[in-house]
Design a protein around this motif. Structure first.
Motif, PDB file in Angstrom:
ATOM      1  N   TRP A 158      -6.927   4.609   8.339  1.00  0.00           N
ATOM      2  CA  TRP A 158      -7.423   4.000   7.107  1.00  0.00           C
ATOM      3  C   TRP A 158      -6.400   3.062   6.489  1.00  0.00           C
ATOM      4  O   TRP A 158      -6.749   2.015   5.946  1.00  0.00           O
ATOM      5  CB  TRP A 158      -7.847   5.081   6.112  1.00  0.00           C
ATOM      6  N   GLY A 159      -5.143   3.427   6.574  1.00  0.00           N
ATOM      7  CA  GLY A 159      -4.106   2.554   6.031  1.00  0.00           C
ATOM      8  C   GLY A 159      -4.056   1.221   6.762  1.00  0.00           C
ATOM      9  O   GLY A 159      -3.977   0.155   6.138  1.00  0.00           O
ATOM     10  N   VAL A 160      -4.102   1.263   8.104  1.00  0.00           N
ATOM     11  CA  VAL A 160      -4.068   0.021   8.894  1.00  0.00           C
ATOM     12  C   VAL A 160      -5.323  -0.806   8.624  1.00  0.00           C
ATOM     13  O   VAL A 160      -5.249  -2.037   8.476  1.00  0.00           O
ATOM     14  CB  VAL A 160      -3.945   0.341  10.395  1.00  0.00           C
ATOM     15  N   ALA A 161      -6.486  -0.141   8.563  1.00  0.00           N
ATOM     16  CA  ALA A 161      -7.739  -0.862   8.330  1.00  0.00           C
ATOM     17  C   ALA A 161      -7.740  -1.543   6.955  1.00  0.00           C
ATOM     18  O   ALA A 161      -8.143  -2.703   6.828  1.00  0.00           O
ATOM     19  CB  ALA A 161      -8.923   0.106   8.440  1.00  0.00           C
ATOM     20  N   ILE A 162      -7.279  -0.832   5.923  1.00  0.00           N
ATOM     21  CA  ILE A 162      -7.239  -1.419   4.575  1.00  0.00           C
ATOM     22  C   ILE A 162      -6.233  -2.566   4.521  1.00  0.00           C
ATOM     23  O   ILE A 162      -6.504  -3.634   3.951  1.00  0.00           O
ATOM     24  CB  ILE A 162      -6.897  -0.342   3.528  1.00  0.00           C
ATOM     25  N   ALA A 163      -5.055  -2.366   5.119  1.00  0.00           N
ATOM     26  CA  ALA A 163      -4.033  -3.412   5.119  1.00  0.00           C
ATOM     27  C   ALA A 163      -4.541  -4.673   5.817  1.00  0.00           C
ATOM     28  O   ALA A 163      -4.330  -5.796   5.330  1.00  0.00           O
ATOM     29  CB  ALA A 163      -2.766  -2.903   5.795  1.00  0.00           C
ATOM     30  N   ASN A 175       1.273  -4.713  10.142  1.00  0.00           N
ATOM     31  CA  ASN A 175       0.669  -3.647   9.346  1.00  0.00           C
ATOM     32  C   ASN A 175       0.582  -2.348  10.135  1.00  0.00           C
ATOM     33  O   ASN A 175       0.837  -1.264   9.596  1.00  0.00           O
ATOM     34  CB  ASN A 175      -0.726  -4.064   8.880  1.00  0.00           C
ATOM     35  N   ALA A 176       0.197  -2.450  11.408  1.00  0.00           N
ATOM     36  CA  ALA A 176       0.020  -1.244  12.224  1.00  0.00           C
ATOM     37  C   ALA A 176       1.325  -0.480  12.399  1.00  0.00           C
ATOM     38  O   ALA A 176       1.341   0.759  12.349  1.00  0.00           O
ATOM     39  CB  ALA A 176      -0.569  -1.613  13.580  1.00  0.00           C
ATOM     40  N   ILE A 177       2.435  -1.186  12.580  1.00  0.00           N
ATOM     41  CA  ILE A 177       3.689  -0.489  12.855  1.00  0.00           C
ATOM     42  C   ILE A 177       4.305   0.076  11.585  1.00  0.00           C
ATOM     43  O   ILE A 177       5.052   1.055  11.621  1.00  0.00           O
ATOM     44  CB  ILE A 177       4.680  -1.423  13.578  1.00  0.00           C
ATOM     45  N   VAL A 178       3.986  -0.522  10.421  1.00  0.00           N
ATOM     46  CA  VAL A 178       4.579  -0.062   9.162  1.00  0.00           C
ATOM     47  C   VAL A 178       3.805   1.108   8.568  1.00  0.00           C
ATOM     48  O   VAL A 178       4.400   2.088   8.105  1.00  0.00           O
ATOM     49  CB  VAL A 178       4.662  -1.226   8.146  1.00  0.00           C
ATOM     50  N   ILE A 179       2.482   1.035   8.594  1.00  0.00           N
ATOM     51  CA  ILE A 179       1.690   2.055   7.895  1.00  0.00           C
ATOM     52  C   ILE A 179       0.871   2.911   8.855  1.00  0.00           C
ATOM     53  O   ILE A 179       0.189   3.853   8.440  1.00  0.00           O
ATOM     54  CB  ILE A 179       0.749   1.376   6.865  1.00  0.00           C
ATOM     55  N   GLY A 180       0.958   2.622  10.154  1.00  0.00           N
ATOM     56  CA  GLY A 180       0.115   3.326  11.126  1.00  0.00           C
ATOM     57  C   GLY A 180       0.472   4.778  11.345  1.00  0.00           C
ATOM     58  O   GLY A 180      -0.380   5.589  11.711  1.00  0.00           O
ATOM     59  N   GLY A 181       1.748   5.152  11.147  1.00  0.00           N
ATOM     60  CA  GLY A 181       2.141   6.536  11.419  1.00  0.00           C
ATOM     61  C   GLY A 181       1.944   6.874  12.886  1.00  0.00           C
ATOM     62  O   GLY A 181       2.449   6.190  13.768  1.00  0.00           O
ATOM     63  N   LEU A 192       0.823  -1.208   0.000  1.00  0.00           N
ATOM     64  CA  LEU A 192       0.000   0.000   0.000  1.00  0.00           C
ATOM     65  C   LEU A 192       0.860   1.262   0.000  1.00  0.00           C
ATOM     66  O   LEU A 192       0.508   2.263  -0.638  1.00  0.00           O
ATOM     67  CB  LEU A 192      -0.936  -0.003   1.215  1.00  0.00           C
ATOM     68  N   ILE A 193       1.988   1.225   0.712  1.00  0.00           N
ATOM     69  CA  ILE A 193       2.880   2.392   0.729  1.00  0.00           C
ATOM     70  C   ILE A 193       3.495   2.616  -0.650  1.00  0.00           C
ATOM     71  O   ILE A 193       3.585   3.759  -1.126  1.00  0.00           O
ATOM     72  CB  ILE A 193       3.969   2.210   1.800  1.00  0.00           C
ATOM     73  N   ILE A 231      -0.395  -6.048  -4.947  1.00  0.00           N
ATOM     74  CA  ILE A 231       0.420  -5.904  -3.732  1.00  0.00           C
ATOM     75  C   ILE A 231       1.756  -6.626  -3.870  1.00  0.00           C
ATOM     76  O   ILE A 231       2.825  -5.999  -3.764  1.00  0.00           O
ATOM     77  CB  ILE A 231      -0.353  -6.384  -2.488  1.00  0.00           C
ATOM     78  N   PRO A 232       1.773  -7.951  -4.099  1.00  0.00           N
ATOM     79  CA  PRO A 232       3.083  -8.607  -4.245  1.00  0.00           C
ATOM     80  C   PRO A 232       3.853  -8.149  -5.480  1.00  0.00           C
ATOM     81  O   PRO A 232       5.088  -8.099  -5.450  1.00  0.00           O
ATOM     82  CB  PRO A 232       2.732 -10.104  -4.325  1.00  0.00           C
ATOM     83  N   LEU A 233       3.138  -7.783  -6.556  1.00  0.00           N
ATOM     84  CA  LEU A 233       3.832  -7.353  -7.775  1.00  0.00           C
ATOM     85  C   LEU A 233       4.541  -6.024  -7.583  1.00  0.00           C
ATOM     86  O   LEU A 233       5.677  -5.848  -8.049  1.00  0.00           O
ATOM     87  CB  LEU A 233       2.837  -7.262  -8.945  1.00  0.00           C
ATOM     88  N   ILE A 234       3.906  -5.083  -6.873  1.00  0.00           N
ATOM     89  CA  ILE A 234       4.559  -3.797  -6.663  1.00  0.00           C
ATOM     90  C   ILE A 234       5.730  -3.945  -5.695  1.00  0.00           C
ATOM     91  O   ILE A 234       6.764  -3.275  -5.832  1.00  0.00           O
ATOM     92  CB  ILE A 234       3.553  -2.732  -6.148  1.00  0.00           C
ATOM     93  N   VAL A 235       5.593  -4.852  -4.717  1.00  0.00           N
ATOM     94  CA  VAL A 235       6.713  -5.135  -3.810  1.00  0.00           C
ATOM     95  C   VAL A 235       7.862  -5.767  -4.587  1.00  0.00           C
ATOM     96  O   VAL A 235       9.040  -5.418  -4.390  1.00  0.00           O
ATOM     97  CB  VAL A 235       6.257  -6.047  -2.650  1.00  0.00           C
TER      98      VAL A 235
END
Length: 557
Positions: free
Chosen positions: A150-155, A223-229, A126-127, A313-317
């Motif tokens: 929203w980022g954590v919820a979507i992830a 997910n929370a620690i990476v995209i949570g801000g 997502l990032i 998701i995996p393709l962009i990573v």
């Protein structure tokens, strides 16, 4: 005389009885030491205050307005993620089970992708797509703010989607055609049939999927620690209290707080499962999917969009792992796969070794537990069955913290295990014990008792019957259980985060550490390698099963 001889052969041998008690004792001792003891250590540390035991830690923690904010954040995020995952996966499962969409096998496999990688890969993807330097914002001119709630919820919606899908797919797989024919004869339109027949018949599956998705979301850490801000939840607060501030007593209190909604979710799922009645009886008529071009095109388009989302998701990573410096220098390169940072390739090799050990010992542990529960019954069989399924109610982060508190104590004779790979292997085994145990016992129930009876009448003891009859019938399932343990050991993050030392690095934690340092390209490369290793193992085992003709075994459950 002959009848008496047969009866004597049917009587259980003294040696068999002794073996049953020995195996039962070993199983319950292992569960007590490597599961119950860590959980009790968490509870004891939460009550441990200066001068003895008391509620001081709870009073300190619960009087802090921040903890209530974190509880609200966790409940709101997990609730939204669960509703989103179940809603999206319901119609996806409906498309695959109740319509004639094309490419069902591929569509099913694509949405399983989150199972093959650490949970935080959803946040990573997502990032790269929607973050400040993501494709949509930097290259397409959007101004999307994906960080925070929203980022954590979507992830977590993406992370829990496969689990909800598997439950709902099973719920929609069977139906009684007579109900649908009756509704059509009475003139009901498709939407009314869906509301009055399909939804009510799958209500237990929906409820179970909601609580499973909720439990996974509220306990997820990656997910929370990476995209949570700046958005924090209970799982990240435990990490901050323990790793950042070394406040184990407060971390234990928050762990107990986190344990409550997770355990309640598991109990409710169990209650729902018991309430569910069979949708198909001996008089039922199997539902046949009738051709409907408009319906199939609509659901096909929906399923394709969902599949594209999960593939992106995996393709962009993967793409990010191939560029020199995201997003400033997009020149393609393989330099990030040289792994010249974060101990090189050592964490990957460590993870493979740990995963193989977990798979091997995990299969042995759940097989013996299943055997003493189903075949070699003793007065300990009931407690073993209860304890074997109990780990499903304990979040990985809570159990991991319990391992630190239990095995880092000099009073524990097994203190020598602390800071070693064997303790990590044991954590992975007992964290995932419930799922492996349930899969194995389900398969054992499908093996007819007549095989055991025939073996006993021919004079074979319980152990000989086990090795000559039960194991040859059960080995494909055990191989599948081994794959499950291997996969979980490769991708699990929250359970092991507190046990990692500089000498015991594993790949999933390295992904988190690299992402936290801003080395996003290297983190992406590690994630790709983890996914590749898991997929390779799945292909190898599937190939083995194909060669021996055991092609009906399900490896992804």
């Amino acid at each position: 005389m002959a009848a008496a001889s047969v009866r004597s052969r049917r009587r259980p041998r003294l040696g068999d009885r002794a073996v049953s008690f020995i195996l039962s004792g070993l199983v319950i001792a292992a569960l007590a030491v490597f599961f119950l003891l860590p959980v009790l250590a968490i509870l004891w540390r939460s009550f441990d205050v200066q001068g003895g035991a008391g509620l001081g830690n709870y009073a300190t923690t619960l009087s802090d307005p921040r903890i209530w904010e974190l509880i609200g954040n966790s409940l709101g995020m997990a609730g939204l993620s669960a509703i989103g995952a179940v809603t999206l996966s319901y119609f996806y499962a409906y498309a695959l089970q109740r319509t004639n969409v094309v490419g069902k096998s591929i569509l099913r496999m694509v949405v399983m992708a989150p199972l093959f990688a650490p949970s935080l890969i959803q946040a990573q993807g997502l990032i790269f797509l929607l973050g400040r330097n993501g494709i949509f914002n930097r290259f397409l001119g959007f101004e999307i703010d994906i960080y925070g709630f929203w980022g954590v919820a979507i992830a977590n919606t993406l992370y829990t989607f496969p689990y909800a899908f598997l439950i709902l797919s099973a719920a929609l797989a069977v139906a009684d055609a007579r109900l649908y024919e009756g509704a059509i004869v009475m003139g009901a339109k498709p939407w009314k049939i869906f509301r009055t027949v399909t939804l009510p018949s799958t209500r237990y599956g929906i409820a179970a999927a909601i609580f499973v998705a909720f439990s996974l979301s509220i306990t997820d850490f990656g997910n929370a620690i990476v995209i949570g801000g700046d958005f924090s939840v209970l799982a990240t607060e435990i990490y901050n209290k323990v790793i950042g501030q070394a406040q184990f007593h407060l971390g234990a209190v928050i762990g107990v707080v986190l344990l409550v909604p997770a355990a309640l979710s598991k109990l409710i799922v169990g209650y729902i499962s018991k309430r569910q009645h069979s949708q198909v009886t001996d008089k039922s008529v199997a539902l046949q999917v009738r051709p409907n071009r408009r319906r199939d095109l609509a659901y096909g388009a929906y399923a394709t969009l969902i599949a594209i989302l999960f593939l992106s998701i995996p393709l962009i990573v993967f793409f990010a792992s191939l560029v020199k410096l995201w997003p400033y220098n997009m020149t393609l390169t393989l330099e990030h796969y040289a792994f010249d940072v974060q101990n090189g390739t050592e964490p990957l090799w460590n993870s493979i070794g740990v995963a193989l050990a977990t798979a091997t010992l995990g299969v042995v542990a759940v097989f013996i537990a299943s055997i003493v529960t189903m075949k070699f019954r003793t007065p300990l069989s009931g407690p073993i069955s209860f304890l074997s399924t109990l780990p499903a109610s304990i979040p990985g982060m809570v159990l991991g913290l319990g391992y630190v508190l239990a095995f880092n104590s000099l009073a524990n004779p097994l203190n020598f295990l602390y800071g070693t790979f064997p303790l990590i292997v044991l954590l992975y085994i007992y964290y995932n014990h419930a799922q492996g145990f349930l899969i194995t016992t389900t398969s054992l129930k499908q093996v007819s008792a007549t095989f055991d009876e025939a073996s006993t009448m021919l004079g074979a003891g319980a152990m000989r019957t086990l090795f000559k009859v039960t194991l040859p019938l059960l080995w494909p399932t055990l191989l599948g259980v081994g794959v499950f343990f291997f996969m979980r050991a490769m991708v699990s993050l929250s359970a092991v985060i507190f046990l990692i030392t500089p000498q015991t690095q594993v790949a999933a934690v390295s992904v988190l550490q690299l992402a936290d340092r801003g080395a996003t390209n290297q983190a992406a490369a590690f994630s790709v390698c983890i996914m590749a290793i898991v997929l390779l193992m799945l292909l190898i085992v599937r190939g083995i099963l194909w060669l021996v003709g055991a092609r009906g075994v399900t490896l992804i459950r």
